[in-house]
Design an enzyme around this catalytic site. Sequence first.
Site, PDB file in Angstrom:
ATOM      1  N   LYS A   1       0.655  -1.113  -0.186  1.00 34.21           N
ATOM      2  CA  LYS A   1      -0.070   0.158   0.327  1.00 34.21           C
ATOM      3  C   LYS A   1       0.807   1.236   0.131  1.00 34.21           C
ATOM      4  CE  LYS A   1      -3.514   2.428   2.890  1.00 34.21           C
ATOM      5  NZ  LYS A   1      -4.361   2.107   4.061  1.00 34.21           N
TER       6      LYS A   1
ATOM      7  N   GLU B   1      10.634  -4.886   4.646  1.00 33.47           N
ATOM      8  CA  GLU B   1      10.612  -6.200   4.071  1.00 33.47           C
ATOM      9  C   GLU B   1      10.355  -6.440   2.782  1.00 33.47           C
ATOM     10  OE1 GLU B   1       8.978  -4.895   6.786  1.00 33.47           O
ATOM     11  OE2 GLU B   1       9.017  -6.399   8.714  1.00 33.47           O
TER      12      GLU B   1
ATOM     13  N   GLU C   1      -4.679  -6.646  14.787  1.00 35.84           N
ATOM     14  CA  GLU C   1      -4.270  -5.287  14.584  1.00 35.84           C
ATOM     15  C   GLU C   1      -5.370  -4.191  14.611  1.00 35.84           C
ATOM     16  OE1 GLU C   1      -0.677  -4.836  11.629  1.00 35.84           O
ATOM     17  OE2 GLU C   1      -2.229  -4.037  10.450  1.00 35.84           O
TER      18      GLU C   1
ATOM     19  N   LYS D   1       9.335  -0.902  13.887  1.00 36.23           N
ATOM     20  CA  LYS D   1      10.019  -0.456  12.648  1.00 36.23           C
ATOM     21  C   LYS D   1      10.837   0.489  13.002  1.00 36.23           C
ATOM     22  CE  LYS D   1       5.542  -0.915   9.892  1.00 36.23           C
ATOM     23  NZ  LYS D   1       4.801  -0.230   9.168  1.00 36.23           N
TER      24      LYS D   1
ATOM     25  N   GLY E   1      -4.924  -1.659   5.164  1.00 32.57           N
ATOM     26  CA  GLY E   1      -4.309  -2.833   4.924  1.00 32.57           C
ATOM     27  C   GLY E   1      -4.673  -4.247   4.909  1.00 32.57           C
ATOM     28  N   ARG E   2      -5.324  -4.488   6.255  1.00 34.22           N
ATOM     29  CA  ARG E   2      -5.847  -5.658   6.498  1.00 34.22           C
ATOM     30  C   ARG E   2      -7.302  -5.821   6.122  1.00 34.22           C
ATOM     31  NH1 ARG E   2      -4.698  -2.359  10.459  1.00 34.22           N
ATOM     32  NH2 ARG E   2      -6.424  -1.379  11.955  1.00 34.22           N
TER      33      ARG E   2
ATOM     34  N   HIS F   1      -4.934 -33.304  17.912  1.00 26.99           N
ATOM     35  CA  HIS F   1      -3.641 -34.026  18.204  1.00 26.99           C
ATOM     36  C   HIS F   1      -2.463 -32.937  18.319  1.00 26.99           C
ATOM     37  CE1 HIS F   1      -5.491 -37.659  16.706  1.00 26.99           C
ATOM     38  NE2 HIS F   1      -6.191 -37.142  15.922  1.00 26.99           N
TER      39      HIS F   1
END
Length: 535
Positions: free
Chosen positions: A204, A210, A350, A501, A264-265, A381
């Site tokens: 965005k 990253e 978030e 960050k 973003g999410r 399990h």
Amino acid sequence: MSLTDSAAWSELAEHHATLATTHLRELLEDASRLEVLTAEAAGVHLDLTRQRLTGESLRLLVALARARGVDARLRGLQAGAVVNTTESRAALHTALRAPRDARIEVGGRDVVPEVHAVLDEMRAFASAVRDGTHRGATGARFRAVVHLGIGGSHLGPEMVTTALRPFVDPDLTVRFVSNVDAADLRRALTGLDPASTLCIVASKTFTTAETMANARAARAWIVDALGEDAVPAHFVAVSTDLDAVGAFGIDATRTFGFWDWVGGRFSVSSAIGLPVLLAIGPDAFDEFLAGMRAMDEHAVSAPLERNLPVLLALTEVWNTDLEDMDTRAVIPYASDLARLPAFLQQLEMESNGKSVDEDGAPVRVGTSPIVWGAPGTDAQHAFLQLLHQGTVIAPVDLIVVARAHDPIGDHQDALVANAIAQAEALARGRFAAEVAAQGVEPALVPHRVFAGDRPSTILMLDALTPSSLGALIALYEHKVAAAGALWGIDSFDQWGVELGKVLAATILAEVRDGVETPHDPATAATIRRYRARRA
Ligand code: F6P
């Protein structure tokens, strides 16, 4: 005003206290709960009967929702209100799937034509890649897509592409790279031929460290194999910052835009969903958007007591703030939904992992629980032992799909039987007298007792299709907004990711370039140790 300051809260809290000694077993015997604690919309059936709720609890919770203006928040969100108050922005992800003839304004401008212009470009581009009209620099057809992005620019597209596996073009490999760990990129590129690989840089802001590091490395991989001139054919970008994309060397005609009013999410239905569109094709992508739209419409039209997102949000507040449960497990009984817990972790934590309200005052209640999970039956399990007999009580969302896309024998019946069994076991438990009656040796009885009274929600889809998945995602998106309204917080900012960050950038300059910076002794020692070991 805090959630707990209202008269509606006091009434609810008093009622909650009256249920303190009532076991879910007892509640389950009341058949009238079936009617009020289940609801269905857009192909998603919600079953709250295994929550520690009664019809009266629901009535009081709905009164609380009314007092907290949840309905106004859900409508305001879709009308373009500035719901992200700390960043003075709308959160208009619903405009991304609005019909062509809708009119939704941001700052006095109708955004629907722009949304559809980008969608049309995405559809045309995806079709050209899929039918071989658009090829790589050497003329080879694209056989692989590598999507580079992180957070909301990764989790949604990856989760949806994984979930819609049966709809994905079998001649196209789609891989995702998010982590700045070189291992992530290496794994994604292994076995791929640069000549037939299309890279999507999805960010965005187009500044995320990253993603930019991975994009530069992927660019070098293409350039090493095919030369600098190959970049325009092999790279596309998805971003709100078209200038930054241009500076990276990606052509404007290969850039798919979106807007700062898409969080973003909440961006999987924007151009961030391009790898999904490439994988499943335009028709299936349209069905995905239609499923989301159906849930969007339900969220603003259904009465609060039948409104799925509102019911989920109210249940969350009940469990978090009255029952004192601060985690929630998400267990999809569908392997294809393996990435749903990770997607929901970002979407919910978030958004609602906040401790001050919209006015900056402490919230004084618990907000988002920790969301975690893994697919059933694997989860059984691994960690369900703790949910049945541990000291931590966590409500569970069980996602059940009625019809398998590609059944084998009785696998689907076995899968769903397990989901229902878990819900029943968590709720009813098995008491000491029942264990003893099975002839269990007395010393072992305490070890084999299940207290029960542990809540779960079943969300059942008829089948896992683009449309039902779209509806499920939109359900959780609106649930986040409704819960945020109940808690009185801004669900659409994420200041909590900033500090790390900033510090990482300083520490990178120190570990990589030797730029000395003052730190506390512990941090300085860790940096020294890393530098010594790295050498
Ligand atoms: O994790 C913080 C965050 O800002 C998320 O909200 C966002 O989804 C992610 O980083 C990626 O951001 P971008 O799409 O700008 O690269």
